[in-house]
Design an enzyme around this catalytic site. Structure first.
Site, PDB file in Angstrom:
ATOM      1  N   ILE A 139      38.316  42.700  38.484  1.00 23.40           N
ATOM      2  CA  ILE A 139      38.709  41.355  38.089  1.00 23.40           C
ATOM      3  C   ILE A 139      37.836  40.377  38.868  1.00 23.40           C
ATOM      4  O   ILE A 139      37.811  40.396  40.091  1.00 23.40           O
ATOM      5  CB  ILE A 139      40.192  41.077  38.392  1.00 23.40           C
ATOM      6  CG1 ILE A 139      41.106  42.116  37.717  1.00 23.40           C
ATOM      7  CG2 ILE A 139      40.557  39.661  37.957  1.00 23.40           C
ATOM      8  CD1 ILE A 139      41.033  42.133  36.212  1.00 23.40           C
ATOM      9  N   LYS A 140      37.129  39.513  38.127  1.00 25.01           N
ATOM     10  CA  LYS A 140      36.262  38.535  38.777  1.00 25.01           C
ATOM     11  C   LYS A 140      37.048  37.278  39.121  1.00 25.01           C
ATOM     12  O   LYS A 140      37.650  36.657  38.248  1.00 25.01           O
ATOM     13  CB  LYS A 140      35.072  38.182  37.877  1.00 25.01           C
ATOM     14  CG  LYS A 140      34.051  39.273  37.762  1.00 25.01           C
ATOM     15  CD  LYS A 140      32.878  38.870  36.874  1.00 25.01           C
ATOM     16  CE  LYS A 140      31.939  37.932  37.577  1.00 25.01           C
ATOM     17  NZ  LYS A 140      30.732  37.644  36.741  1.00 25.01           N
ATOM     18  N   ILE A 141      37.002  36.920  40.395  1.00 20.33           N
ATOM     19  CA  ILE A 141      37.688  35.729  40.892  1.00 20.33           C
ATOM     20  C   ILE A 141      36.668  34.848  41.605  1.00 20.33           C
ATOM     21  O   ILE A 141      35.959  35.319  42.496  1.00 20.33           O
ATOM     22  CB  ILE A 141      38.819  36.113  41.868  1.00 20.33           C
ATOM     23  CG1 ILE A 141      39.886  36.950  41.150  1.00 20.33           C
ATOM     24  CG2 ILE A 141      39.436  34.870  42.490  1.00 20.33           C
ATOM     25  CD1 ILE A 141      41.006  37.426  42.062  1.00 20.33           C
TER      26      ILE A 141
END
Length: 411
Positions: A139-141
């Protein structure tokens, strides 16, 4: 696989592709690249999906089904992108298993419009983790100040995270601290650390573009020949220096007692991932941000043009980072003496990056809206959808948007 790509792998660099689309998956092109050993991971972002869904084919059947169901635009967007990421995860699963869960990863980004709201970002991360439902997902944050607590919370929840939009060493330090804080929180409540992975996406070429722009302004406005000469000499040097100093910090943390305590509990160190590696200044080699950033346990994600250039004529000379810390610090010091504040550069690039991805998100919404309308649905201003009618059927009332994640796996 070309010799250059073999040399990168031998030097400890994991080569990932910064691109994904439905046609790339369905044509077998992605599977062939993986089977040849050219790539061991994939990154995506809103711009990539806006281009893929807006211009690419292969989405028609799923869009038609979603139009018939009256699925709201926001949920439709997530179901389309999650399908691509889930399928890519399956293609890369053999790499994931072969590398002990280190590589074979595919990234999907949270809604960039939430970048300044940590609680919403963390909730979005949990929803995407459930929706895609693959162990080799990232998951890209975004690495905004508001995003740091979301990074720690996601890691504590057992979610593997790709931290994106990092432009400075100081922000990278905070990101690595958030990663370790998340691991410590997870360990404190008795949960295992095995299988949790993270990368820190440190952006490269955008730093040179902005710094070189400032250097040009300094040279143009100065009547001092020495200043103009220094500005010219420093062109194209900031990004590599910045990245090398980030790796220096990585090594320092790797040797710290704090990290050693986590490693003893089964944790794996967050790797640096070099992002934005396409060369924009044509005066420099098109493989510059790959061959000049080689060091053990790093990732380099490349747009396809850069990947092909490296495979064709890249000259890998072994480790090009660890012997250059003093030179890198000297470059940063010289830039400061000329009036180039890298902290200010990073703040500006972060704001631009968030704005750019938010604009791409809006473009993605517009693309999905057009496709739903082409499939016969009627889209309301707020994104609710009146279902398309089937053969001989009548259009129904607008369907309410399903809660995040509740419709994904069945779609």
């Amino acid at each position: 696989m070309s010799q250059a790509l073999r040399d990168l792998a031998a030097a400890g660099v994991a080569v990932w592709l910064d691109d994904l689309s439905r046609p790339r998956i369905r044509s077998g092109d992605l599977a062939r690249s993986v089977e040849r050993g050219e790539i061991v991971g994939i990154t995506t972002n809103p711009t990539i999906f806006a281009k893929a869904i807006g211009a690419g084919s292969g989405y028609e059947d799923q869009v038609r089904d979603l139009a018939l169901r009256g699925t709201a635009i926001g949920e439709t967007l997530r179901l389309l992108t999650a399908w691509d990421v889930r399928a890519a995860c399956d293609v890369l699963r053999p790499v994931f298993d072969r590398t002990g869960r280190r590589d074979g990863r595919v990234s999907i980004e949270v809604d960039p419009r939430m970048a300044r709201d940590g609680d919403r970002t963390a909730a979005e991360a949990r929803g995407l983790w459930w929706l895609v439902d693959r162990p080799n997902l990232f998951i890209k944050i975004p690495a905004t100040l508001a995003g740091l607590p979301a990074i720690a919370a996601s890691i504590a929840d057992g979610i593997s995270v790709n931290v994106t939009l990092i432009f400075s060493v100081s922000r990278y330090e905070a990101v690595l601290d958030a990663y370790m804080a998340g691991l410590e929180r997870r360990a404190a409540r008795g949960d295992g650390l095995e299988g949790i992975e993270s990368v820190a996406s440190f952006f490269v070429s955008r730093v040179d573009t902005e710094v070189d722009h400032r250097l040009t302004g300094i040279a143009d406005q100065s009547g001092d020949e020495a200043v103009r000469a220094a500005a010219e000499r420093l062109r194209g040097q900031a990004a590599l220096a910045n990245s090398r100093l980030a790796y220096r910090h990585y090594e320092r943390v790797l040797a710290s007692d704090r990290w050693k305590a986590l490693a003893a509990k089964g944790a794996r160190m967050q790797r640096l991932l070099w992002a934005s590696t396409g060369v924009k200044d044509k005066r420099f080699e098109d493989t510059r941000y790959v061959v000049e950033l080689v060091a053990p346990d790093t990732v380099n994600t490349m747009p396809e043009a850069t990947l092909r250039a490296v495979a064709d004529h890249g000259e890998v000379r072994g480790d090009t980072i660890r012997g250059g810390y003093e030179e890198a610090q000297a470059v940063v010091d010289e830039l400061a003496n000329l009036g180039v504040d890298l902290a200010d550069v990073a703040d500006g690039l972060e704001a631009q990056g968030i704005a750019s991805f938010a604009a791409s998100w809006d473009e993605l919404i517009a693309s999905v809206t057009r496709r739903m309308e082409q499939a016969g649905a009627t889209v309301m201003p707020a994104g609710a959808v009146t279902p398309a009618s089937g053969e001989g059927g009548q259009a129904a009332a607008p369907a309410a948007a399903a809660p995040r994640g509740t419709a994904g796996k069945a779609a």
